[in-house]
Design an enzyme around this catalytic site. Sequence first.
Site, PDB file in Angstrom:
ATOM      1  N   HIS A   1       4.340   1.778  13.052  1.00  0.00           N
ATOM      2  CA  HIS A   1       3.779   3.716  13.264  1.00  0.00           C
ATOM      3  C   HIS A   1       4.351   4.270  14.374  1.00  0.00           C
ATOM      4  O   HIS A   1       3.394   5.345  14.691  1.00  0.00           O
ATOM      5  CB  HIS A   1       2.566   2.798  13.793  1.00  0.00           C
ATOM      6  CG  HIS A   1       1.600   1.788  12.611  1.00  0.00           C
ATOM      7  ND1 HIS A   1      -0.067   2.292  13.513  1.00  0.00           N
ATOM      8  CD2 HIS A   1       2.159   1.455  11.803  1.00  0.00           C
ATOM      9  CE1 HIS A   1      -0.067   1.573  11.906  1.00  0.00           C
ATOM     10  NE2 HIS A   1       0.874   1.076  11.129  1.00  0.00           N
TER      11      HIS A   1
ATOM     12  N   GLU B   1      -4.605   0.800   2.637  1.00  0.00           N
ATOM     13  CA  GLU B   1      -4.919   0.028   3.597  1.00  0.00           C
ATOM     14  C   GLU B   1      -4.824   0.519   4.948  1.00  0.00           C
ATOM     15  O   GLU B   1      -5.049  -0.230   6.553  1.00  0.00           O
ATOM     16  CB  GLU B   1      -3.871  -0.534   3.358  1.00  0.00           C
ATOM     17  CG  GLU B   1      -3.344  -1.917   4.514  1.00  0.00           C
ATOM     18  CD  GLU B   1      -3.176  -1.803   5.657  1.00  0.00           C
ATOM     19  OE1 GLU B   1      -2.657  -2.903   6.280  1.00  0.00           O
ATOM     20  OE2 GLU B   1      -2.431  -0.751   6.207  1.00  0.00           O
ATOM     21  N   GLU B   2      -4.472   1.749   5.521  1.00  0.00           N
ATOM     22  CA  GLU B   2      -4.213   1.846   7.092  1.00  0.00           C
ATOM     23  C   GLU B   2      -5.592   2.298   7.705  1.00  0.00           C
ATOM     24  O   GLU B   2      -5.538   2.518   9.199  1.00  0.00           O
ATOM     25  CB  GLU B   2      -3.286   3.295   7.123  1.00  0.00           C
ATOM     26  CG  GLU B   2      -1.752   3.183   6.452  1.00  0.00           C
ATOM     27  CD  GLU B   2      -0.199   2.621   7.828  1.00  0.00           C
ATOM     28  OE1 GLU B   2      -1.976   1.750   8.727  1.00  0.00           O
ATOM     29  OE2 GLU B   2      -0.173   2.037   7.163  1.00  0.00           O
TER      30      GLU B   2
ATOM     31  N   HIS C   1       0.911  -1.357   0.334  1.00  0.00           N
ATOM     32  CA  HIS C   1      -0.011   0.379  -0.202  1.00  0.00           C
ATOM     33  C   HIS C   1       0.794   0.974   0.067  1.00  0.00           C
ATOM     34  O   HIS C   1       1.474   0.981   1.037  1.00  0.00           O
ATOM     35  CB  HIS C   1      -1.572   0.207   1.394  1.00  0.00           C
ATOM     36  CG  HIS C   1      -0.673  -0.281   2.541  1.00  0.00           C
ATOM     37  ND1 HIS C   1      -0.047   0.868   2.986  1.00  0.00           N
ATOM     38  CD2 HIS C   1       0.164  -0.759   2.926  1.00  0.00           C
ATOM     39  CE1 HIS C   1       0.429   0.919   4.049  1.00  0.00           C
ATOM     40  NE2 HIS C   1       0.824  -0.540   4.228  1.00  0.00           N
TER      41      HIS C   1
ATOM     42  N   ASP D   1       4.524  -6.203   3.614  1.00  0.00           N
ATOM     43  CA  ASP D   1       4.490  -5.510   4.933  1.00  0.00           C
ATOM     44  C   ASP D   1       5.513  -5.544   5.604  1.00  0.00           C
ATOM     45  O   ASP D   1       6.395  -5.982   5.851  1.00  0.00           O
ATOM     46  CB  ASP D   1       2.809  -4.954   5.180  1.00  0.00           C
ATOM     47  CG  ASP D   1       2.493  -3.800   4.952  1.00  0.00           C
ATOM     48  OD1 ASP D   1       2.928  -3.006   5.639  1.00  0.00           O
ATOM     49  OD2 ASP D   1       0.881  -3.255   4.761  1.00  0.00           O
TER      50      ASP D   1
END
Length: 395
Positions: free
Chosen positions: A324, A223-224, A72, A244
Amino acid sequence: MSLLAIDLDYLAGALEALLAIPSPTGYTDAIARHVCLELERLGVAYEVTRRGAIRARLPGAVTRPARAFVSHVDTLGAQVKALKDNGRLELVPIGHWSARFAEGARTTVFTEEGAYTGTILPLRASGHTFNTGVDELPIGWDHVELRIDAYARSKADLNRLGVDVGDIVAIHPCPEFLDNGFIVSRHLDNKAGVAVMLAALKALVEAKAQPTVDVFWLFTIAEETGHGAASILTPEIASLVAIDNGTTAPGQNSDEFGVTISMADQTGPFDYHLTRKLAHLCRDNDIKWQKDVFRFYRSDAASAVEAGADVRTALVTFGVDASHGYERIHMHALRSLAELAVCYATSPVEITRDATEFGSLKGFTTQPTRDAEQSLHPDTRRPERPEDDSGPEHG
């Protein structure tokens, strides 16, 4: 076939270019255009959905059962929730990330009148004013605000600047590419995965290596926020491998080196046969690898299955420290993933039954049911298959 060489300079350059383009979920037009232009440079045909997801195809010797990789281009970010009387902005997150990592972040706010840089600050940002009160402030999105780099001391000032509720806020990645192979930046999730896919495509195209079957290269834009690959697959795609980030944290088996194969995430186990095929490809091609299970994690693969796609899914990852947040990865993992992608694209199809969406039991897969010691060949350590045509083990 032998391992194809991965152009590491290209991989690093592709990642650096991707990181330079702001692309929080909902603001991905520019990065979609960038990826499409790169696919054109590589000579790979593609098509774009209404909203900007990209589906490229590398033709194989046959069309079915097609394979696909997915990563993504969208990242975490924020959105303006309210204009405050003090000229600051209240924010809500785009995607799931802690305000702990938002404090101090440099940003760009995209308004209809233009863009403004700024900084996300705690409500008590000055130790000279609040003393220990700075440390006593709770962590959370209700306890931070965005100070834009323009004259804004009131809500009226913000209105004059054109700032409005709903404006997208991009978080500056601040990337560092170190000589020892480490890369430190925000948004390595998942721009590193996109760079891996582009590098693998480049290796295949330049070597004129035709995949065994058609291979689709999918780049999603949400995607997030959980949408991901919900609406980009085609019926001929039988296997979907998401690329990912993996989480290198206490209690996890992920690593910043080599490939980390996820056996399950919060949505459940990945496909038994596909994950084991990928593990065997790593082993047979001397690619460093390890397995892990992620408890608080989902990927594009989950969104595809939840949308009703009948595909075998797997997740292969590059280990990320502090996912993140201020993330760190190593080029070794990116190279390893690109090598695995090339190996998988050119590997034989063993579950030929997957070429059709429905069929009889003929060719259907089997899983070991006997004691491990009895069911494994001593030389290959793979489950034996019955003599009838009950089907292969891997996809």
